[in-house]
Design an enzyme around this catalytic site. Structure first.
Site, PDB file in Angstrom:
ATOM      1  N   GLY A  59       0.831  -1.192   0.000  1.00 21.19           N
ATOM      2  CA  GLY A  59       0.000   0.000   0.000  1.00 21.19           C
ATOM      3  C   GLY A  59       0.867   1.245   0.000  1.00 21.19           C
ATOM      4  CD  GLN A  64       3.241   5.716   2.739  1.00 18.01           C
ATOM      5  OE1 GLN A  64       2.288   5.202   2.155  1.00 18.01           O
ATOM      6  NE2 GLN A  64       4.192   5.007   3.321  1.00 18.01           N
ATOM      7  CB  CYS A 107       4.743   2.045   7.540  1.00 14.90           C
ATOM      8  SG  CYS A 107       4.386   3.580   6.658  1.00 14.90           S
ATOM      9  CG  LEU A 108       6.419   0.872   1.471  1.00 13.48           C
ATOM     10  CD1 LEU A 108       5.939   1.243   0.075  1.00 13.48           C
ATOM     11  CD2 LEU A 108       7.553  -0.147   1.398  1.00 13.48           C
ATOM     12  CG  HIS A 149      -1.130   1.505   7.183  1.00 12.05           C
ATOM     13  ND1 HIS A 149      -0.247   0.934   8.078  1.00 12.05           N
ATOM     14  CD2 HIS A 149      -0.384   2.306   6.382  1.00 12.05           C
ATOM     15  CE1 HIS A 149       0.978   1.403   7.834  1.00 12.05           C
ATOM     16  NE2 HIS A 149       0.923   2.230   6.801  1.00 12.05           N
ATOM     17  CD  GLU A 150      -1.220   2.719   2.628  1.00  9.99           C
ATOM     18  OE1 GLU A 150      -0.749   3.878   2.542  1.00  9.99           O
ATOM     19  OE2 GLU A 150      -0.514   1.741   2.916  1.00  9.99           O
ATOM     20  CG  HIS A 153       0.209   6.962   5.352  1.00  7.67           C
ATOM     21  ND1 HIS A 153       1.293   7.384   6.095  1.00  7.67           N
ATOM     22  CD2 HIS A 153       0.421   5.641   5.123  1.00  7.67           C
ATOM     23  CE1 HIS A 153       2.105   6.350   6.309  1.00  7.67           C
ATOM     24  NE2 HIS A 153       1.595   5.282   5.735  1.00  7.67           N
TER      25      HIS A 153
END
Ligand SMILES: [Zn+2]
Length: 187
Positions: A59, A64, A107-108, A149-150, A153
């Site tokens: 994701g 991000q 998470c990236l 989660h996204e 962000h």
């Protein structure tokens, strides 16, 4: 539905977008709604997918990559070439289940850190697709978790803000070179 965004699921040496990391204030800025889904938005979707696949993520939110637009891309099966990615524009969670689940997230933007987070198990989300059509879908399990989660962000919230175990959190962050001061606990 055939996606208008065709992206090879491959790891590029030079992905088109740069990912920002925990501690960077860019990640704390809320995203704005996308008024019109045009070719520039579809180009961004393509580049976000390429960047996500290149980073072995499932994701990615526009926040991000430093773009404050309400856009997220998800692929819970990145190794399956037949699995179509999920693109959500202006996503809004319209209902959540009472049932909660506890699961390990990563998470990236926080490489190396994996911690348990509690979230509703099922959600319903309304959004626009990559052609600008309003849609609604229900999600459970991993997909429901990644969507939540996204969307966090897009609101400037990181998953570590939701981690209950402070000791494990501090330890995991420090071990991976992040400052615990970058956390903004969610009540
Ligand atoms: Zn993330």
């Amino acid at each position: 539905m055939t996606s208008v965004i065709a992206v090879e699921k491959e790891k590029l040496e030079n992905p088109p977008l740069d990912i920002h990391y925990l501690g960077d204030r860019i990640l704390r800025q809320p995203a704005k709604r996308i008024a019109r889904v045009d070719n520039s938005v579809r180009k961004l979707i393509k580049e976000m997918l390429q960047t996500m696949y290149s980073s072995h993520g499932i994701g990615l939110a526009a926040t991000q990559v430093g773009i404050h637009k309400q856009l997220i891309v998800i692929d819970c099966a990145p190794d399956d070439s037949d699995n179509k990615p999920v693109v959500l524009i202006n996503p809004k969670i319209t209902s959540i289940s009472k049932e909660l689940s506890l699961f390990e997230e990563g998470c990236l933007s926080i490489p190396g850190v994996y911690l348990n987070v509690t979230r509703p198990e099922m959600i319903e989300v309304s959004f626009k697709d990559e052609q600008g059509k309003p849609r609604k879908r229900q999600a459970t399990d991993l997909l429901a978790r990644v969507i939540q989660h996204e969307i966090d962000h897009l609101n400037g919230v990181m998953f570590v803000d939701r981690v209950g175990n402070g000791l494990a959190l501090t330890e995991a962050l420090q071990k991976n070179g992040f400052s615990p001061q970058a956390i903004r606990p969610v009540k």
